[in-house]
Design an enzyme around this catalytic site. Structure first.
Site, mmCIF file in Angstrom:
data_model
loop_
_atom_site.group_PDB
_atom_site.id
_atom_site.type_symbol
_atom_site.label_atom_id
_atom_site.label_comp_id
_atom_site.label_asym_id
_atom_site.label_seq_id
_atom_site.Cartn_x
_atom_site.Cartn_y
_atom_site.Cartn_z
ATOM 1 N N LYS A 118 0.829 -1.215 0.000
ATOM 2 C CA LYS A 118 0.000 0.000 0.000
ATOM 3 C C LYS A 118 0.855 1.254 0.000
ATOM 4 O O LYS A 118 0.468 2.266 -0.586
ATOM 5 C CB LYS A 118 -0.972 0.003 1.182
ATOM 6 C CG LYS A 118 -2.117 -0.966 0.973
ATOM 7 C CD LYS A 118 -3.388 -0.482 1.643
ATOM 8 C CE LYS A 118 -4.545 -1.421 1.322
ATOM 9 N NZ LYS A 118 -5.733 -1.169 2.119
ATOM 10 N N LYS A 200 -2.800 -11.094 -6.410
ATOM 11 C CA LYS A 200 -4.143 -11.436 -5.925
ATOM 12 C C LYS A 200 -5.189 -10.503 -6.540
ATOM 13 O O LYS A 200 -4.893 -9.348 -6.864
ATOM 14 C CB LYS A 200 -4.188 -11.415 -4.396
ATOM 15 C CG LYS A 200 -4.251 -10.055 -3.810
ATOM 16 C CD LYS A 200 -4.762 -10.042 -2.363
ATOM 17 C CE LYS A 200 -4.942 -8.600 -1.976
ATOM 18 N NZ LYS A 200 -5.417 -8.225 -0.732
ATOM 19 N N LYS A 203 -9.862 -5.345 -5.075
ATOM 20 C CA LYS A 203 -10.869 -4.358 -5.437
ATOM 21 C C LYS A 203 -10.256 -2.997 -5.726
ATOM 22 O O LYS A 203 -10.913 -2.132 -6.286
ATOM 23 C CB LYS A 203 -11.987 -4.275 -4.396
ATOM 24 C CG LYS A 203 -11.559 -4.166 -2.931
ATOM 25 C CD LYS A 203 -12.784 -4.046 -2.041
ATOM 26 C CE LYS A 203 -12.814 -4.773 -0.727
ATOM 27 N NZ LYS A 203 -11.767 -4.678 0.244
HETATM 28 P P1 TYM Z 1 -10.193 -6.857 2.687
HETATM 29 O O1 TYM Z 1 -11.321 -5.886 2.778
HETATM 30 O O2 TYM Z 1 -9.057 -6.552 1.803
HETATM 31 O O3 TYM Z 1 -10.743 -8.261 2.276
HETATM 32 C C1 TYM Z 1 -11.820 -8.864 2.981
HETATM 33 C C2 TYM Z 1 -11.620 -10.358 3.068
HETATM 34 O O4 TYM Z 1 -11.503 -10.924 1.760
HETATM 35 C C3 TYM Z 1 -10.309 -11.680 1.668
HETATM 36 N N1 TYM Z 1 -9.767 -11.516 0.310
HETATM 37 C C4 TYM Z 1 -9.479 -12.517 -0.514
HETATM 38 N N2 TYM Z 1 -9.586 -13.849 -0.374
HETATM 39 C C5 TYM Z 1 -9.212 -14.614 -1.415
HETATM 40 N N3 TYM Z 1 -8.733 -14.115 -2.588
HETATM 41 C C6 TYM Z 1 -8.603 -12.779 -2.756
HETATM 42 N N4 TYM Z 1 -8.149 -12.286 -3.901
HETATM 43 C C7 TYM Z 1 -8.982 -11.924 -1.690
HETATM 44 N N5 TYM Z 1 -8.990 -10.570 -1.534
HETATM 45 C C8 TYM Z 1 -9.461 -10.349 -0.295
HETATM 46 C C9 TYM Z 1 -9.369 -11.079 2.698
HETATM 47 O O5 TYM Z 1 -8.381 -11.992 3.079
HETATM 48 C C10 TYM Z 1 -10.324 -10.736 3.806
HETATM 49 O O6 TYM Z 1 -10.566 -11.868 4.615
HETATM 50 N N6 TYM Z 1 -7.652 -6.097 6.859
HETATM 51 C C11 TYM Z 1 -8.809 -6.753 6.297
HETATM 52 C C12 TYM Z 1 -10.105 -6.334 6.941
HETATM 53 C C13 TYM Z 1 -10.147 -6.488 8.414
HETATM 54 C C14 TYM Z 1 -10.280 -7.688 9.136
HETATM 55 C C15 TYM Z 1 -10.286 -7.335 10.506
HETATM 56 C C16 TYM Z 1 -10.404 -9.028 8.755
HETATM 57 C C17 TYM Z 1 -10.069 -5.484 9.330
HETATM 58 N N7 TYM Z 1 -10.164 -5.987 10.572
HETATM 59 C C18 TYM Z 1 -10.403 -8.290 11.515
HETATM 60 C C19 TYM Z 1 -10.515 -9.994 9.768
HETATM 61 C C20 TYM Z 1 -10.521 -9.613 11.109
HETATM 62 C C21 TYM Z 1 -8.862 -6.434 4.839
HETATM 63 O O7 TYM Z 1 -8.314 -5.492 4.357
HETATM 64 O O8 TYM Z 1 -9.676 -7.218 4.143
#
Ligand code: TYM
Length: 337
Positions: A118, A200, A203
């Protein structure tokens, strides 16, 4: 009867309300939320505080938060069984985030791959929030005495920090936090970009690299047909050497339950066009019902509002209890109920 049962284990997970939720978010995380809702006591949060580590347009962010909540509900999550809420509406997240910052080393945060990615992407705005992002995530999890965290593989490093911080804090103050475990799916933990299948699916990348949960069928078919693969028409699972086709196979396997061998037997030699259409069909058959529900739910603003209010109250009451304990342990003056 219920009172005699051992309490259910707790789940927490969060998704950022930025851009369009993708098929990666769905396969890696969201669909597992639903699978776990009966067995566990679950909190699913729209993590808006994490979203502002990158500059957001306020009106857009507000809309994106509601859109994400509507997608949670449209994917089948029951707001009575689960606590569905906006992270910023339980102020204890930020409070515990700060306290945990005081137990986190700069070196630990500097090693985080998401921070490195990032900061490369937003070189003009490498702010302290972006740096401390994983500590806030640890606070999200530890605040609710979470046992299990359903996430995609990309969040594993952050989860490990949450575990380290729980253990560090417990070692100083006695058993305060539960040390959480990750729940990472066997297939589909890392759905890759359709255009650059060694990265990966994300979004925050250009639209043709991902399938959005809300993409209409014709768009899904088009994006799938344009997905990067080799030119030899072989359908075989070999992510190291043939990332593109292997990614499509993973998507197919995750959505249909078919094994890689079954997919190879069915599609090998029939041409990538045929296989890509079949993957598109599998994606559409999962996403179309969600989209219909989404249209219905997102039109009902009063319902969304009621889920929001109910979720934040229930989340706050658990978070408040944890903070009473944490504040006492670290020596802060008590808060009154
Ligand atoms: P975020 O918003 O990027 O993604 C949300 C969830 O989707 C999963 N994910 C994926 N899984 C498989 N393939 C992909 N290409 C892919 N892209 C995203 C992520 O692993 C995630 O589970 N930091 C986290 C959000 C967060 C969080 C938390 C998660 C904040 N606090 C506490 C768990 C517990 C994030 O940016 O996810």
């Amino acid at each position: 009867m219920e009172n005699n049962q051992t309490p259910k284990k707790r789940i927490f997970s969060g998704i950022q309300p930025t851009g369009n939720l993708t098929l990666g978010n769905y396969i890696g995380a969201l669909r597992n939320f639903k699978l776990l809702e009966n067995e566990y006591d679950c909190l699913y949060s729209i993590v808006d505080l994490h979203a502002i580590t990158v500059r957001q347009n306020p009106a857009e962010l507000r809309k994106a938060c509601l859109r994400t909540m509507a997608i949670f509900l449209a994917s089948g999550l029951d707001p009575e069984k689960n606590i569905i809420y906006f992270q910023s509406q339980a102020p204890q997240h930020a409070e515990l985030g700060w306290i945990l910052d005081c137990f986190t080393y700069m070196g630990e945060l500097s090693r985080m791959t998401q921070f490195k990615d990032k900061s490369a992407k937003h070189a003009d705005n490498i702010n302290c929030g972006l740096f401390a992002y994983p500590t806030l995530m640890a606070a999200d999890i530890l605040l609710y005495m979470t046992d299990l965290v359903p996430i995609g593989a990309d969040q594993k490093q952050h989860l490990e920090l949450a575990r380290d911080l729980a253990q560090r804090f417990n070692a100083i103050y006695g058993d305060v936090f539960v040390v959480p475990e990750p729940y990472i799916p066997k297939v589909g933990a890392r759905v890759m970009s359709l255009q650059e299948p060694t990265r990966k699916m994300s979004k925050s990348d250009p639209e043709d690299t991902y399938i959005a949960i809300l993409d209409k069928p014709e768009i899904i078919r088009k994006k799938m047909r344009r997905a990067v693969t080799d030119s030899d028409n072989m359908v075989r699972f070999d992510p190291e050497n043939h990332a593109g086709i292997s990614n499509l196979m993973s998507i197919m396997s995750a959505l249909t339950g078919k094994t890689m061998d079954e997919i190879t037997n069915e599609y090998d030699g029939r041409g990538y066009g045929v296989f890509k259409d079949a993957v598109a069909d599998a994606v559409i058959s999962v996403l179309e019902p969600i989209q219909k529900e989404y249209d219905r739910i997102s039109a009902d603003k009063a319902y969304l509002e009621s889920v929001m209010v109910d979720g934040r109250e229930r989340a706050q009451s658990i978070a408040y209890r944890t903070m009473l304990k944490v504040r006492k342990k670290v020596g802060l003056a008590p808060m009154k109920l």
